[in-house]
Write a protein that holds these residues in place. Structure first.
Motif, PDB file in Angstrom:
ATOM      1  N   LEU A   3       0.819  -1.204   0.000  1.00  0.00           N
ATOM      2  CA  LEU A   3       0.000   0.000   0.000  1.00  0.00           C
ATOM      3  C   LEU A   3       0.858   1.261   0.000  1.00  0.00           C
ATOM      4  O   LEU A   3       0.526   2.258  -0.650  1.00  0.00           O
ATOM      5  CB  LEU A   3      -0.928   0.006   1.226  1.00  0.00           C
ATOM      6  CG  LEU A   3      -2.008  -1.071   1.267  1.00  0.00           C
ATOM      7  CD1 LEU A   3      -2.752  -1.015   2.594  1.00  0.00           C
ATOM      8  CD2 LEU A   3      -2.985  -0.906   0.107  1.00  0.00           C
ATOM      9  N   VAL A   4       1.957   1.226   0.730  1.00  0.00           N
ATOM     10  CA  VAL A   4       2.858   2.378   0.810  1.00  0.00           C
ATOM     11  C   VAL A   4       3.543   2.624  -0.531  1.00  0.00           C
ATOM     12  O   VAL A   4       3.739   3.769  -0.958  1.00  0.00           O
ATOM     13  CB  VAL A   4       3.917   2.164   1.912  1.00  0.00           C
ATOM     14  CG1 VAL A   4       5.025   3.186   1.798  1.00  0.00           C
ATOM     15  CG2 VAL A   4       3.261   2.246   3.283  1.00  0.00           C
ATOM     16  N   GLY A   5       3.894   1.548  -1.217  1.00  0.00           N
ATOM     17  CA  GLY A   5       4.658   1.649  -2.455  1.00  0.00           C
ATOM     18  C   GLY A   5       6.088   1.193  -2.216  1.00  0.00           C
ATOM     19  O   GLY A   5       6.628   1.339  -1.126  1.00  0.00           O
ATOM     20  N   GLY A   6       6.677   0.625  -3.241  1.00  0.00           N
ATOM     21  CA  GLY A   6       8.058   0.176  -3.127  1.00  0.00           C
ATOM     22  C   GLY A   6       8.219  -1.321  -3.000  1.00  0.00           C
ATOM     23  O   GLY A   6       9.350  -1.821  -2.987  1.00  0.00           O
ATOM     24  N   LEU A   7       7.102  -2.077  -2.912  1.00  0.00           N
ATOM     25  CA  LEU A   7       7.215  -3.522  -2.749  1.00  0.00           C
ATOM     26  C   LEU A   7       7.818  -4.170  -3.993  1.00  0.00           C
ATOM     27  O   LEU A   7       8.715  -5.014  -3.886  1.00  0.00           O
ATOM     28  CB  LEU A   7       5.844  -4.137  -2.453  1.00  0.00           C
ATOM     29  CG  LEU A   7       5.821  -5.663  -2.290  1.00  0.00           C
ATOM     30  CD1 LEU A   7       6.695  -6.090  -1.118  1.00  0.00           C
ATOM     31  CD2 LEU A   7       4.394  -6.169  -2.119  1.00  0.00           C
ATOM     32  N   GLN A   8       7.316  -3.796  -5.156  1.00  0.00           N
ATOM     33  CA  GLN A   8       7.830  -4.382  -6.399  1.00  0.00           C
ATOM     34  C   GLN A   8       9.321  -4.123  -6.538  1.00  0.00           C
ATOM     35  O   GLN A   8      10.088  -5.024  -6.888  1.00  0.00           O
ATOM     36  CB  GLN A   8       7.070  -3.806  -7.595  1.00  0.00           C
ATOM     37  CG  GLN A   8       7.525  -4.328  -8.950  1.00  0.00           C
ATOM     38  CD  GLN A   8       7.048  -5.743  -9.241  1.00  0.00           C
ATOM     39  OE1 GLN A   8       6.319  -6.337  -8.457  1.00  0.00           O
ATOM     40  NE2 GLN A   8       7.462  -6.288 -10.374  1.00  0.00           N
ATOM     41  N   GLU A   9       9.733  -2.893  -6.255  1.00  0.00           N
ATOM     42  CA  GLU A   9      11.146  -2.539  -6.391  1.00  0.00           C
ATOM     43  C   GLU A   9      12.010  -3.289  -5.385  1.00  0.00           C
ATOM     44  O   GLU A   9      13.131  -3.708  -5.699  1.00  0.00           O
ATOM     45  CB  GLU A   9      11.326  -1.026  -6.209  1.00  0.00           C
ATOM     46  CG  GLU A   9      10.715  -0.185  -7.313  1.00  0.00           C
ATOM     47  CD  GLU A   9       9.200  -0.051  -7.224  1.00  0.00           C
ATOM     48  OE1 GLU A   9       8.589   0.441  -8.195  1.00  0.00           O
ATOM     49  OE2 GLU A   9       8.630  -0.443  -6.182  1.00  0.00           O
ATOM     50  N   LEU A  10      11.486  -3.490  -4.165  1.00  0.00           N
ATOM     51  CA  LEU A  10      12.232  -4.228  -3.154  1.00  0.00           C
ATOM     52  C   LEU A  10      12.430  -5.678  -3.576  1.00  0.00           C
ATOM     53  O   LEU A  10      13.544  -6.213  -3.526  1.00  0.00           O
ATOM     54  CB  LEU A  10      11.502  -4.171  -1.810  1.00  0.00           C
ATOM     55  CG  LEU A  10      12.102  -5.013  -0.680  1.00  0.00           C
ATOM     56  CD1 LEU A  10      13.496  -4.519  -0.323  1.00  0.00           C
ATOM     57  CD2 LEU A  10      11.195  -4.992   0.550  1.00  0.00           C
ATOM     58  N   ILE A  11      11.349  -6.315  -4.012  1.00  0.00           N
ATOM     59  CA  ILE A  11      11.425  -7.727  -4.386  1.00  0.00           C
ATOM     60  C   ILE A  11      12.337  -7.921  -5.591  1.00  0.00           C
ATOM     61  O   ILE A  11      13.246  -8.766  -5.573  1.00  0.00           O
ATOM     62  CB  ILE A  11      10.020  -8.290  -4.676  1.00  0.00           C
ATOM     63  CG1 ILE A  11       9.195  -8.340  -3.390  1.00  0.00           C
ATOM     64  CG2 ILE A  11      10.125  -9.682  -5.288  1.00  0.00           C
ATOM     65  CD1 ILE A  11       7.748  -8.763  -3.592  1.00  0.00           C
ATOM     66  N   THR A  12      12.107  -7.156  -6.650  1.00  0.00           N
ATOM     67  CA  THR A  12      12.928  -7.339  -7.850  1.00  0.00           C
ATOM     68  C   THR A  12      14.383  -6.952  -7.598  1.00  0.00           C
ATOM     69  O   THR A  12      15.298  -7.578  -8.143  1.00  0.00           O
ATOM     70  CB  THR A  12      12.365  -6.523  -9.028  1.00  0.00           C
ATOM     71  OG1 THR A  12      12.274  -5.140  -8.665  1.00  0.00           O
ATOM     72  CG2 THR A  12      10.982  -7.014  -9.425  1.00  0.00           C
TER      73      THR A  12
END
Length: 327
Positions: free
Chosen positions: A237-246
């Motif tokens: 919800l905050v944002g940044g999950l995709q970037e963290l995982i990849t």
């Protein structure tokens, strides 16, 4: 900030969401599977779904959690669409039951794919999971030499002899095999020298205790305060999950960028509510007016902060004291 577990009772049947997805062709053996760009290999209580997604030299090996099992029809790997979006090959180890992968089929399947040469075709392999899946990612990563791990709010074990502080998953601790010593303690991954990234809320006592058991020179702790056991959902919800995982999968995580995105957590009502609860639990109610005022300044549209401040004022007046009362 303790949380009750959704697994305190036997799992109930849920209606799976039908999705349009092209299921890989079914293969009969790991040897055949290792030669394919896409395959689905069934092996007892688990299945392996592989999709090369057009190439790439990194592989994400994902494990189910309590929420993802039975979520879709047909079943598909956890994080499938995220890896497809990033163009990262995926191997999803899909579970038929919510047993923390405490069955002999899981290590047998992973070892068979390893021996068939599937993993050797990649520069980097990362095992990924959340909660139950986090345990599996940590526990089984040593089967693939050099594999890294990304685990969100993982358990290190549900065995009482190993993690006596863990009391949330009573049904799972009773129902499944937590006696067999093989892969019983996921914290053992730290001794292998594997690169491990742990994302968890240090204010959840059990999650903090599990994380503290996993220490080593190549273990990176990423504490995300007041995000709860389901921290991965809040980070989404905050944002940044995709970037963290990849980023972790590719071996190039941009942690400064992650922390910059994480600042937006203050706009989440769940985070604001958790902050108020934690402040009160620690006996610092006198700090709440200032904290709520700061939240209102940084998030003018926050109805929760405004309502909580008003309720605090009313409670303080009713208490007849100059300091805020507990609300």
């Amino acid at each position: 900030m303790n949380m009750t577990s959704p697994d305190d009772a036997p799992p109930e049947a849920v209606m799976a969401v039908k999705v349009a997805v092209k299921v890989p062709p079914i293969v009969k053996s790991a040897a055949t599977a290792a030669k394919k760009d896409r395959f689905l290999l069934h092996h007892g209580l688990v299945s392996a779904w592989f999709d090369r997604h057009g190439g790439g030299d990194t592989l994400a090996v994902t494990f189910d959690n309590l929420s993802s099992i039975g979520e879709y029809d047909p079943p598909q790997p956890w994080l499938r669409w995220r890896m497809e979006k990033a163009g990262i090959p995926i191997l999803g180890i899909m579970a038929q039951r919510k047993d923390w992968y405490r069955n002999p089929d899981t290590p047998t399947l992973i070892a068979a794919l390893r021996d068939a040469g599937l993993f050797s075709g990649f520069r980097r392999v990362v095992f990924i999971g959340a909660s139950m899946g986090g345990f599996a990612a940590l526990a089984y990563a040593p089967l693939v030499p050099g594999a890294a791990v990304l685990a969100f709010s993982p358990q290190s074990s549900l065995a009482r002899t190993v993690a006596p502080f863990e009391r949330r998953y009573r049904y799972a601790a009773r129902k499944w095999d937590w006696q067999d010593p093989d892969f019983l303690d996921a914290a053992a991954v730290a001794a292998t020298g594997a690169e491990v990234t742990l994302v968890y809320d240090p204010f959840v006592p059990e999650d903090r205790a599990h994380a503290r058991r996993i220490e080593g020179p190549d273990v990176r702790h990423v504490p995300v305060p007041l995000m709860g056991h389901r921290a991965i959902r809040q980070i989404k919800l905050v944002g940044g999950l995709q970037e963290l995982i990849t980023g972790v999968v590719r071996g190039t995580p941009d942690m400064p960028a992650f922390w910059r995105a994480f600042r937006a957590r203050r706009g989440l009502v769940a985070w604001q509510r958790a902050l108020v609860t934690e402040v009160q639990a620690r006996g610092h109610a006198a700090l709440l007016p200032g904290a709520l005022a700061a939240l209102q300044r940084s998030n003018p549209d926050s109805g929760f902060a405004r309502r909580e401040a008003r309720r605090l004022q009313q409670a303080s007046k009713a208490d007849g004291k100059g300091t805020p009362a507990k609300v």
